[in-house]
Design an enzyme around this catalytic site. Structure first.
Site, PDB file in Angstrom:
ATOM      1  N   ASP A  16      43.070 -22.782  -1.531  1.00 32.25           N
ATOM      2  CA  ASP A  16      41.960 -22.503  -0.617  1.00 32.25           C
ATOM      3  C   ASP A  16      42.058 -21.029  -0.248  1.00 32.25           C
ATOM      4  O   ASP A  16      42.805 -20.661   0.670  1.00 32.25           O
ATOM      5  CB  ASP A  16      42.054 -23.389   0.626  1.00 32.25           C
ATOM      6  CG  ASP A  16      40.905 -23.153   1.597  1.00 32.25           C
ATOM      7  OD1 ASP A  16      39.779 -22.895   1.132  1.00 32.25           O
ATOM      8  OD2 ASP A  16      41.142 -23.202   2.820  1.00 32.25           O
ATOM      9  N   GLU A  75      38.609 -23.628  -4.774  1.00 29.68           N
ATOM     10  CA  GLU A  75      37.266 -23.826  -4.244  1.00 29.68           C
ATOM     11  C   GLU A  75      36.325 -22.780  -4.832  1.00 29.68           C
ATOM     12  O   GLU A  75      36.662 -21.603  -4.924  1.00 29.68           O
ATOM     13  CB  GLU A  75      37.281 -23.728  -2.717  1.00 29.68           C
ATOM     14  CG  GLU A  75      35.954 -24.073  -2.095  1.00 29.68           C
ATOM     15  CD  GLU A  75      36.015 -24.151  -0.576  1.00 29.68           C
ATOM     16  OE1 GLU A  75      34.949 -24.315   0.025  1.00 29.68           O
ATOM     17  OE2 GLU A  75      37.110 -24.035   0.000  1.00 29.68           O
ATOM     18  N   ASP A 147      44.073 -24.996   6.552  1.00 30.02           N
ATOM     19  CA  ASP A 147      43.946 -24.352   5.243  1.00 30.02           C
ATOM     20  C   ASP A 147      44.804 -25.053   4.192  1.00 30.02           C
ATOM     21  O   ASP A 147      44.407 -25.180   3.031  1.00 30.02           O
ATOM     22  CB  ASP A 147      44.308 -22.866   5.333  1.00 30.02           C
ATOM     23  CG  ASP A 147      43.357 -22.117   6.248  1.00 30.02           C
ATOM     24  OD1 ASP A 147      42.191 -21.938   5.861  1.00 30.02           O
ATOM     25  OD2 ASP A 147      43.774 -21.726   7.358  1.00 30.02           O
TER      26      ASP A 147
END
EC number: 3.1.21.10
Length: 184
Positions: A16, A75, A147
């Site tokens: 991430d 992502e 996160d």
């Protein structure tokens, strides 16, 4: 993608990216069962962007060296309301991609809505819902930092994608994968 054999676990690193905090999560897919390996955050020090990007690169390099992933997922870039934030996110993401390429690892990308759908069953889920489901799916004693939980969700999404049609089979612990998410 191939489904891993029971005797040959697939180790997946989820990333991430962020210019201040980059989350990472490592899981193993043993047969059809995801198992937690590690997670955490690479927090960059104050300073120029290029120095923070170098810290992200070095931190991810350490994670790869320590955990030796077979697969990596990240992502996909989304359009933020603030163009400056979107550019910094894109740069952090680019550093992660280059780091993985330099380690000989291919990277699969997943959209934020796709990740939320896979883990919670709702593409519009909030961070708390993602943390809760990651904690439940991986049988964690406590919720990981946001996160790190997002990175674990990315890794889980890749695990689900690698399972293909077999993802609808019953899992251990009374879980059933259905409609793109785990049911508890």
């Amino acid at each position: 993608m191939q489904t891993p054999a029971l005797s040959n676990p697939l180790r997946i690193l989820g990333i991430d990216p962020g210019s201040r905090i980059t989350g990472y999560g490592v899981i193993e897919l043993v047969g059809l069962v995801p198992r937690y390996v590690a997670s955490g955050c690479i927090r960059t020090a104050e300073g120029p962007l290029e120095q923070r990007l170098a810290q992200i690169y070095a931190g991810l390099g350490e994670v790869v060296g320590l955990h030796r992933p077979d697969a990596v997922a990240i992502e996909r870039v989304f359009m933020a309301k603030n163009p400056d934030s979107a550019l910094k996110l894109g740069q952090a993401r680019g550093v992660a991609l280059v780091c993985m390429a330099n380690h000989g690892l291919a990277v699969d990308e997943y959209a934020a809505r796709q990740i939320k759908q896979a883990v919670t069953g709702q593409g519009g889920a909030d961070k708390l819902q993602v943390q809760h489901m990651v904690t439940a799916i991986l049988h964690l004693a406590a919720s990981p930092q946001a996160d790190a939980a997002d990175a674990l969700a990315i890794a889980l999404t890749h695990a689900y994608a690698s399972q293909g049609p077999k993802a609808l089979t019953t899992q251990g612990g009374g879980r059933r994968r259905s409609s793109g998410r785990w049911r508890l």
